[in-house]
Design a protein around this motif. Structure first.
Motif, PDB file in Angstrom:
ATOM      1  N   ILE A   4      -9.574  42.905 -28.542  1.00 30.90           N
ATOM      2  CA  ILE A   4      -9.846  43.793 -27.409  1.00 30.90           C
ATOM      3  C   ILE A   4      -9.480  43.180 -26.058  1.00 30.90           C
ATOM      4  CG2 ILE A   4     -11.654  45.148 -26.273  1.00 30.90           C
ATOM      5  CD1 ILE A   4     -10.892  46.075 -29.138  1.00 30.90           C
ATOM      6  N   GLU A   5      -9.647  41.887 -25.904  1.00 39.42           N
ATOM      7  CA  GLU A   5      -9.416  41.253 -24.595  1.00 39.42           C
ATOM      8  C   GLU A   5      -8.026  41.547 -24.014  1.00 39.42           C
ATOM      9  OE1 GLU A   5      -7.999  38.015 -21.960  1.00 39.42           O
ATOM     10  OE2 GLU A   5      -7.447  38.266 -24.056  1.00 39.42           O
ATOM     11  N   PRO A   6      -6.926  41.428 -24.801  1.00 42.63           N
ATOM     12  CA  PRO A   6      -5.623  41.748 -24.217  1.00 42.63           C
ATOM     13  C   PRO A   6      -5.485  43.221 -23.825  1.00 42.63           C
ATOM     14  CG  PRO A   6      -5.354  40.651 -26.357  1.00 42.63           C
ATOM     15  CD  PRO A   6      -6.814  40.898 -26.150  1.00 42.63           C
ATOM     16  N   LEU A   7      -6.183  44.101 -24.543  1.00 34.57           N
ATOM     17  CA  LEU A   7      -6.147  45.522 -24.185  1.00 34.57           C
ATOM     18  C   LEU A   7      -6.813  45.746 -22.828  1.00 34.57           C
ATOM     19  CD1 LEU A   7      -7.061  47.187 -27.614  1.00 34.57           C
ATOM     20  CD2 LEU A   7      -4.798  46.995 -26.567  1.00 34.57           C
ATOM     21  N   VAL A   8      -7.952  45.082 -22.603  1.00 31.41           N
ATOM     22  CA  VAL A   8      -8.637  45.191 -21.311  1.00 31.41           C
ATOM     23  C   VAL A   8      -7.742  44.626 -20.215  1.00 31.41           C
ATOM     24  CG1 VAL A   8     -10.654  44.535 -19.938  1.00 31.41           C
ATOM     25  CG2 VAL A   8     -10.933  45.079 -22.365  1.00 31.41           C
ATOM     26  N   ASP A  28     -15.302  39.138 -16.891  1.00 34.27           N
ATOM     27  CA  ASP A  28     -15.765  38.144 -17.854  1.00 34.27           C
ATOM     28  C   ASP A  28     -15.459  38.681 -19.245  1.00 34.27           C
ATOM     29  OD1 ASP A  28     -17.061  36.220 -19.347  1.00 34.27           O
ATOM     30  OD2 ASP A  28     -19.076  36.796 -18.712  1.00 34.27           O
ATOM     31  N   LEU A  29     -14.366  38.199 -19.844  1.00 35.06           N
ATOM     32  CA  LEU A  29     -13.904  38.750 -21.113  1.00 35.06           C
ATOM     33  C   LEU A  29     -13.948  37.708 -22.224  1.00 35.06           C
ATOM     34  CD1 LEU A  29     -10.735  40.654 -19.813  1.00 35.06           C
ATOM     35  CD2 LEU A  29     -13.067  41.521 -20.044  1.00 35.06           C
ATOM     36  N   ASN A  30     -14.732  37.985 -23.243  1.00 31.57           N
ATOM     37  CA  ASN A  30     -14.778  37.154 -24.439  1.00 31.57           C
ATOM     38  C   ASN A  30     -13.470  37.389 -25.199  1.00 31.57           C
ATOM     39  OD1 ASN A  30     -15.124  36.271 -27.118  1.00 31.57           O
ATOM     40  ND2 ASN A  30     -17.324  36.676 -27.069  1.00 31.57           N
ATOM     41  N   GLN A  31     -12.736  36.337 -25.485  1.00 36.94           N
ATOM     42  CA  GLN A  31     -11.426  36.473 -26.127  1.00 36.94           C
ATOM     43  C   GLN A  31     -11.509  36.692 -27.634  1.00 36.94           C
ATOM     44  OE1 GLN A  31      -9.078  33.116 -24.912  1.00 36.94           O
ATOM     45  NE2 GLN A  31      -9.064  33.748 -22.778  1.00 36.94           N
ATOM     46  N   ASP A  32     -12.671  36.534 -28.225  1.00 37.12           N
ATOM     47  CA  ASP A  32     -12.808  36.607 -29.678  1.00 37.12           C
ATOM     48  C   ASP A  32     -13.318  37.956 -30.186  1.00 37.12           C
ATOM     49  OD1 ASP A  32     -11.970  33.936 -29.894  1.00 37.12           O
ATOM     50  OD2 ASP A  32     -14.003  33.231 -29.499  1.00 37.12           O
ATOM     51  N   CYS A  33     -13.169  39.003 -29.406  1.00 38.08           N
ATOM     52  CA  CYS A  33     -13.682  40.316 -29.799  1.00 38.08           C
ATOM     53  C   CYS A  33     -12.601  41.121 -30.524  1.00 38.08           C
ATOM     54  CB  CYS A  33     -14.161  41.080 -28.568  1.00 38.08           C
ATOM     55  SG  CYS A  33     -15.555  40.304 -27.745  1.00 38.08           S
ATOM     56  N   VAL A  34     -12.903  41.486 -31.766  1.00 38.42           N
ATOM     57  CA  VAL A  34     -11.981  42.281 -32.580  1.00 38.42           C
ATOM     58  C   VAL A  34     -12.731  43.525 -33.046  1.00 38.42           C
ATOM     59  CG1 VAL A  34     -10.571  42.313 -34.673  1.00 38.42           C
ATOM     60  CG2 VAL A  34     -10.742  40.220 -33.321  1.00 38.42           C
ATOM     61  N   TRP A  36     -12.257  48.088 -34.152  1.00 41.59           N
ATOM     62  CA  TRP A  36     -11.401  49.222 -34.512  1.00 41.59           C
ATOM     63  C   TRP A  36     -11.194  50.086 -33.275  1.00 41.59           C
ATOM     64  CZ3 TRP A  36      -8.978  49.240 -38.999  1.00 41.59           C
ATOM     65  CH2 TRP A  36      -9.507  48.503 -40.047  1.00 41.59           C
ATOM     66  N   VAL A  37      -9.971  50.143 -32.785  1.00 41.43           N
ATOM     67  CA  VAL A  37      -9.656  51.000 -31.645  1.00 41.43           C
ATOM     68  C   VAL A  37      -8.276  51.605 -31.809  1.00 41.43           C
ATOM     69  CG1 VAL A  37     -11.090  49.722 -29.982  1.00 41.43           C
ATOM     70  CG2 VAL A  37      -8.682  49.141 -30.211  1.00 41.43           C
ATOM     71  N   ASN A  38      -8.088  52.736 -31.185  1.00 37.50           N
ATOM     72  CA  ASN A  38      -6.768  53.322 -31.003  1.00 37.50           C
ATOM     73  C   ASN A  38      -6.321  52.819 -29.636  1.00 37.50           C
ATOM     74  OD1 ASN A  38      -4.930  55.143 -29.694  1.00 37.50           O
ATOM     75  ND2 ASN A  38      -5.305  56.614 -31.325  1.00 37.50           N
ATOM     76  N   PRO A  39      -5.243  52.029 -29.546  1.00 34.92           N
ATOM     77  CA  PRO A  39      -4.884  51.414 -28.265  1.00 34.92           C
ATOM     78  C   PRO A  39      -4.650  52.418 -27.131  1.00 34.92           C
ATOM     79  CG  PRO A  39      -3.420  50.647 -30.025  1.00 34.92           C
ATOM     80  CD  PRO A  39      -4.345  51.648 -30.625  1.00 34.92           C
ATOM     81  N   LEU A  40      -4.027  53.543 -27.435  1.00 32.49           N
ATOM     82  CA  LEU A  40      -3.777  54.538 -26.389  1.00 32.49           C
ATOM     83  C   LEU A  40      -5.086  55.178 -25.919  1.00 32.49           C
ATOM     84  CD1 LEU A  40      -1.723  56.006 -24.643  1.00 32.49           C
ATOM     85  CD2 LEU A  40      -1.462  57.680 -26.479  1.00 32.49           C
ATOM     86  N   GLU A  76     -21.487  41.675 -30.159  1.00 31.07           N
ATOM     87  CA  GLU A  76     -22.793  41.765 -30.800  1.00 31.07           C
ATOM     88  C   GLU A  76     -22.553  41.708 -32.310  1.00 31.07           C
ATOM     89  OE1 GLU A  76     -24.711  45.329 -29.409  1.00 31.07           O
ATOM     90  OE2 GLU A  76     -25.012  44.524 -27.403  1.00 31.07           O
ATOM     91  N   VAL A  77     -23.598  41.818 -33.098  1.00 30.21           N
ATOM     92  CA  VAL A  77     -23.461  41.699 -34.549  1.00 30.21           C
ATOM     93  C   VAL A  77     -22.435  42.683 -35.113  1.00 30.21           C
ATOM     94  CG1 VAL A  77     -24.674  41.859 -36.754  1.00 30.21           C
ATOM     95  CG2 VAL A  77     -25.792  40.796 -34.795  1.00 30.21           C
ATOM     96  N   ASP A  78     -22.604  43.968 -34.855  1.00 28.66           N
ATOM     97  CA  ASP A  78     -21.718  44.988 -35.418  1.00 28.66           C
ATOM     98  C   ASP A  78     -20.773  45.623 -34.395  1.00 28.66           C
ATOM     99  OD1 ASP A  78     -22.834  44.767 -37.994  1.00 28.66           O
ATOM    100  OD2 ASP A  78     -24.493  46.082 -37.430  1.00 28.66           O
ATOM    101  N   TRP A  79     -20.895  45.232 -33.146  1.00 25.99           N
ATOM    102  CA  TRP A  79     -20.181  45.926 -32.073  1.00 25.99           C
ATOM    103  C   TRP A  79     -19.482  44.960 -31.119  1.00 25.99           C
ATOM    104  CZ3 TRP A  79     -20.193  51.054 -32.783  1.00 25.99           C
ATOM    105  CH2 TRP A  79     -21.247  51.609 -33.517  1.00 25.99           C
ATOM    106  N   VAL A  80     -18.384  45.430 -30.569  1.00 32.05           N
ATOM    107  CA  VAL A  80     -17.784  44.807 -29.398  1.00 32.05           C
ATOM    108  C   VAL A  80     -18.216  45.687 -28.232  1.00 32.05           C
ATOM    109  CG1 VAL A  80     -15.607  44.406 -28.187  1.00 32.05           C
ATOM    110  CG2 VAL A  80     -15.837  43.759 -30.591  1.00 32.05           C
ATOM    111  N   VAL A  81     -18.738  45.068 -27.173  1.00 30.92           N
ATOM    112  CA  VAL A  81     -19.318  45.828 -26.065  1.00 30.92           C
ATOM    113  C   VAL A  81     -18.543  45.547 -24.780  1.00 30.92           C
ATOM    114  CG1 VAL A  81     -21.412  46.250 -24.725  1.00 30.92           C
ATOM    115  CG2 VAL A  81     -21.587  45.687 -27.161  1.00 30.92           C
TER     116      VAL A  81
END
Length: 149
Positions: A4-8, A28-34, A36-40, A76-81
């Protein structure tokens, strides 16, 4: 699944002209967040929330001290926020239940009132959610949650 970080970062670069007028910004972006997203859809959602924050800041006659916009990416446990918070005019409590309704707008700038309705639909389509906390004359914070698995 995508990091997610490069998308942000991409959204911030695409919108740097409008963001520059916001004043002090904290990113403040955590680089280890992965997640499921549609990039567009992700780009449209984040751009819309940031544009609303910039609009809320523009409506404030006297900026507050300190950061005006804060963009934070955490895991978070199940989520990227992803949280996007502004110190703009805020949303009146009487409008809070309507902000995700199509054609509703609480700001004084010309608007079709479709942005947050689209944000909510896109987040649901990606298996995530959007929540807003806001206080009139204090600011707003939008929390976007994206599913990890």
């Amino acid at each position: 699944k995508m990091t997610i970080e490069p998308l942000v970062q991409g959204v911030l670069v695409l919108n740097q002209q409008i963001i520059q007028g916001a004043g002090e910004i904290v990113v403040d972006l955590n680089q280890d967040c992965v997640a499921w997203v549609n990039p567009l859809a992700f780009e449209q959602v984040v751009t819309n929330v940031i544009a609303n924050a910039i609009s809320a800041l523009a409506e404030r006659e006297i900026p507050r001290e300190g950061p005006q916009l804060e963009i934070k990416l955490t895991s978070e446990v199940d989520w990227v926020v992803l949280s996007i918070s502004d110190r703009g005019v805020g949303i009146d409590a009487k409008h809070m239940q309507k902000i995700f309704e199509p054609f509703f707008s609480s700001n004084s700038t010309p608007s079709h009132g479709l942005g947050l309705a689209m944000v909510q639909k896109s987040m649901q389509a990606m298996g995530g959610s959007v929540h807003c906390k806001s206080e009139k004359d204090v600011g707003s914070s939008f929390t976007l949650k994206f599913k990890k698995d």
